[in-house]
Design a protein around this motif. Structure first.
Motif, PDB file in Angstrom:
ATOM      1  N   GLN A   1       0.851  -1.186   0.000  1.00 32.48           N
ATOM      2  CA  GLN A   1       0.000   0.000   0.000  1.00 32.48           C
ATOM      3  C   GLN A   1       0.889   1.240   0.000  1.00 32.48           C
ATOM      4  O   GLN A   1       1.161   1.828   1.057  1.00 32.48           O
ATOM      5  CB  GLN A   1      -0.944  -0.011   1.200  1.00 32.48           C
ATOM      6  N   PRO A   2       1.348   1.663  -1.169  1.00 35.73           N
ATOM      7  CA  PRO A   2       2.277   2.789  -1.245  1.00 35.73           C
ATOM      8  C   PRO A   2       1.569   4.123  -1.065  1.00 35.73           C
ATOM      9  O   PRO A   2       0.333   4.215  -1.129  1.00 35.73           O
ATOM     10  CB  PRO A   2       2.838   2.663  -2.668  1.00 35.73           C
ATOM     11  N   GLY A   3       2.358   5.163  -0.863  1.00 32.31           N
ATOM     12  CA  GLY A   3       1.831   6.517  -0.809  1.00 32.31           C
ATOM     13  C   GLY A   3       1.474   7.012  -2.198  1.00 32.31           C
ATOM     14  O   GLY A   3       1.657   6.319  -3.197  1.00 32.31           O
ATOM     15  N   PRO A   4       0.957   8.252  -2.294  1.00 35.88           N
ATOM     16  CA  PRO A   4       0.483   8.773  -3.586  1.00 35.88           C
ATOM     17  C   PRO A   4       1.534   8.766  -4.687  1.00 35.88           C
ATOM     18  O   PRO A   4       1.255   8.337  -5.806  1.00 35.88           O
ATOM     19  CB  PRO A   4       0.064  10.212  -3.229  1.00 35.88           C
ATOM     20  N   LEU A   5       2.750   9.218  -4.393  1.00 37.04           N
ATOM     21  CA  LEU A   5       3.770   9.302  -5.438  1.00 37.04           C
ATOM     22  C   LEU A   5       4.183   7.923  -5.925  1.00 37.04           C
ATOM     23  O   LEU A   5       4.341   7.695  -7.135  1.00 37.04           O
ATOM     24  CB  LEU A   5       4.989  10.074  -4.936  1.00 37.04           C
ATOM     25  N   LEU A   6       4.356   6.984  -5.013  1.00 34.49           N
ATOM     26  CA  LEU A   6       4.726   5.632  -5.423  1.00 34.49           C
ATOM     27  C   LEU A   6       3.567   4.928  -6.136  1.00 34.49           C
ATOM     28  O   LEU A   6       3.806   4.083  -7.013  1.00 34.49           O
ATOM     29  CB  LEU A   6       5.180   4.819  -4.213  1.00 34.49           C
ATOM     30  N   SER A   7       2.352   5.273  -5.775  1.00 31.55           N
ATOM     31  CA  SER A   7       1.192   4.715  -6.491  1.00 31.55           C
ATOM     32  C   SER A   7       1.198   5.160  -7.943  1.00 31.55           C
ATOM     33  O   SER A   7       0.950   4.361  -8.864  1.00 31.55           O
ATOM     34  CB  SER A   7      -0.112   5.143  -5.815  1.00 31.55           C
ATOM     35  N   ILE A   8       1.490   6.439  -8.150  1.00 32.25           N
ATOM     36  CA  ILE A   8       1.571   6.966  -9.512  1.00 32.25           C
ATOM     37  C   ILE A   8       2.718   6.301 -10.265  1.00 32.25           C
ATOM     38  O   ILE A   8       2.582   5.926 -11.439  1.00 32.25           O
ATOM     39  CB  ILE A   8       1.751   8.492  -9.494  1.00 32.25           C
ATOM     40  N   ALA A   9       3.853   6.135  -9.587  1.00 31.95           N
ATOM     41  CA  ALA A   9       5.009   5.506 -10.228  1.00 31.95           C
ATOM     42  C   ALA A   9       4.706   4.073 -10.627  1.00 31.95           C
ATOM     43  O   ALA A   9       5.086   3.615 -11.724  1.00 31.95           O
ATOM     44  CB  ALA A   9       6.213   5.557  -9.291  1.00 31.95           C
ATOM     45  N   ALA A  10       4.017   3.333  -9.764  1.00 37.37           N
ATOM     46  CA  ALA A  10       3.673   1.945 -10.081  1.00 37.37           C
ATOM     47  C   ALA A  10       2.725   1.873 -11.275  1.00 37.37           C
ATOM     48  O   ALA A  10       2.892   1.030 -12.169  1.00 37.37           O
ATOM     49  CB  ALA A  10       3.042   1.274  -8.860  1.00 37.37           C
ATOM     50  N   LYS A  11       1.739   2.762 -11.301  1.00 37.57           N
ATOM     51  CA  LYS A  11       0.800   2.786 -12.424  1.00 37.57           C
ATOM     52  C   LYS A  11       1.512   3.220 -13.707  1.00 37.57           C
ATOM     53  O   LYS A  11       1.258   2.664 -14.790  1.00 37.57           O
ATOM     54  CB  LYS A  11      -0.355   3.731 -12.107  1.00 37.57           C
ATOM     55  N   TRP A  12       2.407   4.200 -13.617  1.00 36.26           N
ATOM     56  CA  TRP A  12       3.166   4.658 -14.791  1.00 36.26           C
ATOM     57  C   TRP A  12       3.986   3.511 -15.384  1.00 36.26           C
ATOM     58  O   TRP A  12       3.974   3.288 -16.595  1.00 36.26           O
ATOM     59  CB  TRP A  12       4.077   5.812 -14.380  1.00 36.26           C
ATOM     60  N   LEU A  13       4.676   2.778 -14.507  1.00 34.22           N
ATOM     61  CA  LEU A  13       5.489   1.660 -14.976  1.00 34.22           C
ATOM     62  C   LEU A  13       4.611   0.561 -15.570  1.00 34.22           C
ATOM     63  O   LEU A  13       4.990  -0.087 -16.556  1.00 34.22           O
ATOM     64  CB  LEU A  13       6.314   1.105 -13.812  1.00 34.22           C
ATOM     65  N   HIS A  14       3.440   0.382 -15.014  1.00 31.85           N
ATOM     66  CA  HIS A  14       2.515  -0.632 -15.520  1.00 31.85           C
ATOM     67  C   HIS A  14       2.075  -0.302 -16.947  1.00 31.85           C
ATOM     68  O   HIS A  14       2.048  -1.176 -17.820  1.00 31.85           O
ATOM     69  CB  HIS A  14       1.302  -0.709 -14.590  1.00 31.85           C
ATOM     70  N   VAL A  15       1.748   0.964 -17.185  1.00 32.31           N
ATOM     71  CA  VAL A  15       1.304   1.371 -18.524  1.00 32.31           C
ATOM     72  C   VAL A  15       2.454   1.317 -19.520  1.00 32.31           C
ATOM     73  O   VAL A  15       2.296   0.812 -20.643  1.00 32.31           O
ATOM     74  CB  VAL A  15       0.695   2.785 -18.475  1.00 32.31           C
ATOM     75  N   VAL A  16       3.620   1.820 -19.136  1.00 32.41           N
ATOM     76  CA  VAL A  16       4.770   1.820 -20.049  1.00 32.41           C
ATOM     77  C   VAL A  16       5.174   0.394 -20.407  1.00 32.41           C
ATOM     78  O   VAL A  16       5.424   0.073 -21.576  1.00 32.41           O
ATOM     79  CB  VAL A  16       5.955   2.588 -19.429  1.00 32.41           C
TER      80      VAL A  16
END
Length: 402
Positions: free
Chosen positions: A262-277
């Motif tokens: 359960q990451p914080g907001p910035l790491l959540s965005i980073a995980a989603k960004w990496l998922h899409v890329v």
């Protein structure tokens, strides 16, 4: 969903002359999209339980979908759409059609895809992708005439902004899921929600779809899917590297989805960004793998292969039929089957719906019936008579390279 017509022209290409790989890829990717959408509808219409909360099987299914399906089907379809649009450009210019005529044809096609996508949203499903591809055709028809370098630079420029915006939005949306699930779903609230979400989702999906679209155009210039036997080494590398990269890149998001992390907001965005890329790599890898399968099959076209190819030839029709099934069977104001499904059952349900559309496509193919959505789009693109304008006497429009 089929941005690629079954024909390069107004009357269609006979099935016997069609390349197997693109149709096979679209037919298979509709399975990926069906399972992802059923998974989504289970959350909209179901009990509101979070992902991975029911048991080990559901956790496993959610992990599998995150690694291999979610954000992996759309990039491949966007690439196939670019591939098909490039085929229209290449074939029409090879006929001697001038670039302004071809550009007008592509844009007219795009406008009608936007109309179909809006009606799809109005009547059935908020996650429409047809209008997104229509916008690409309308706004970016000019890239078909650009050099390879400018073409791919355009895609990278869109992705550099689009993926970040999409990841930020998705990470923020996940934090409000509980409130959305608590809202009663009625025909009116569902309609209002679909219309409210449509412009936002269309813009978000546009931002992440341009890059695979341009890669599809680049691939069409080299006939990677039409003549895969000429590019075996390259396709093997793309398949291996792309699929492995997609799985590795999806690991952080997978841990989030199964609630292991359960990451914080910035790491959540980073995980989603990496998922899409990494999803781009996965989509390209799947396309390459299916092209290799087509080479291995050769001229062996058994009933299953023919049915999958028939589904790919009618992919827009089958995509819309899936949405009819979601609304008719899963929503609380219809049969409400979504309320009784867990995550694993929802994925199986999606696969079953896809299988039904494959059977329908196979029957249509057996009797020589084209997909009604594809027929309508072709008619609106080329006019009521289905006839193109006379070919001018000038020389052929050269295909840009570089």
């Amino acid at each position: 969903m089929n941005g690629t017509p079954p024909s390069p022209g107004a009357t269609g290409t006979p099935p016997a002359r069609r390349s197997l790989a693109p149709d096979l890829a679209r037919g298979f990717m509709l399975l990926v999209i069906a399972t992802v959408h059923a998974h989504m509808f289970r959350q909209i219409a179901g009990t509101g339980e979070g992902l991975g909360q029911v048991g080990t099987l559901d956790t496993t299914v959610t992990a599998f979908m995150t690694l291999f399906a979610e954000s992996r089907g759309y990039p491949m379809f966007a690439a196939l759409f670019g591939y098909g649009l490039a085929q229209i450009y290449l074939r029409r210019t090879a006929e001697g059609r001038p670039w302004p005529w071809v550009r007008s044809l592509v844009r007219r096609r795009g406008r009608w895809m936007i109309v179909i996508g809006f009606l799809h949203t109005l009547l059935l499903f908020y996650g429409d992708i047809i209008a997104v591809y229509g916008l690409i055709a309308l706004l970016l028809a000019g890239v078909l005439h650009r050099t390879d370098r400018r073409l791919l630079a355009t895609g990278l420029a869109w992705a550099s902004v689009g993926v970040l915006v999409y990841a930020t939005f998705e990470a923020g949306l996940s934090s409000t899921d509980a409130q959305q699930q608590a809202m009663e779903v009625t025909p009116l609230t569902d309609l209002v929600m679909r219309l409210a979400i449509w412009p936002v989702m269309t813009v978000l999906m546009l931002g992440i779809s341009v890059l695979p679209f341009t890669v599809g155009v680049w691939a069409a210039r080299r006939r990677l899917m039409e003549e895969p036997e000429r590019h075996l080494r390259f396709l093997r590398r793309v398949a291996l590297v792309g699929i492995v990269a997609a799985v590795v890149g999806a690991l952080p998001q997978m841990f989030v989805m199964v609630q292991f992390w359960q990451p914080g907001p910035l790491l959540s965005i980073a995980a989603k960004w990496l998922h899409v890329v990494s999803g781009y790599a996965g989509g390209f890898g799947y396309a390459a793998l299916i092209a290799l399968v087509a080479v291995a099959l050769g001229d062996r076209r058994g009933p299953i292969v023919r049915a999958l190819a028939a589904t790919g030839q009618r992919s827009m029709t089958c995509y819309l039929l899936q949405s009819v099934a979601w609304v008719a069977l899963l929503m609380p104001y219809t049969m409400n089957l979504g309320a009784g499904l867990n995550d694993a059952q929802a994925v199986l349900f999606g696969a079953a719906v896809w299988a039904v559309t494959v059977v329908i496509a196979a029957v249509m193919d057996r009797f020589g019936v084209r997909g009604p959505a594809e027929t309508f789009l072709r008619r609106m693109t080329y006019g009521p008579g289905g006839k193109a304008a006379p070919i001018p006497s000038e020389g052929r429009d050269p295909v840009p390279r570089g």
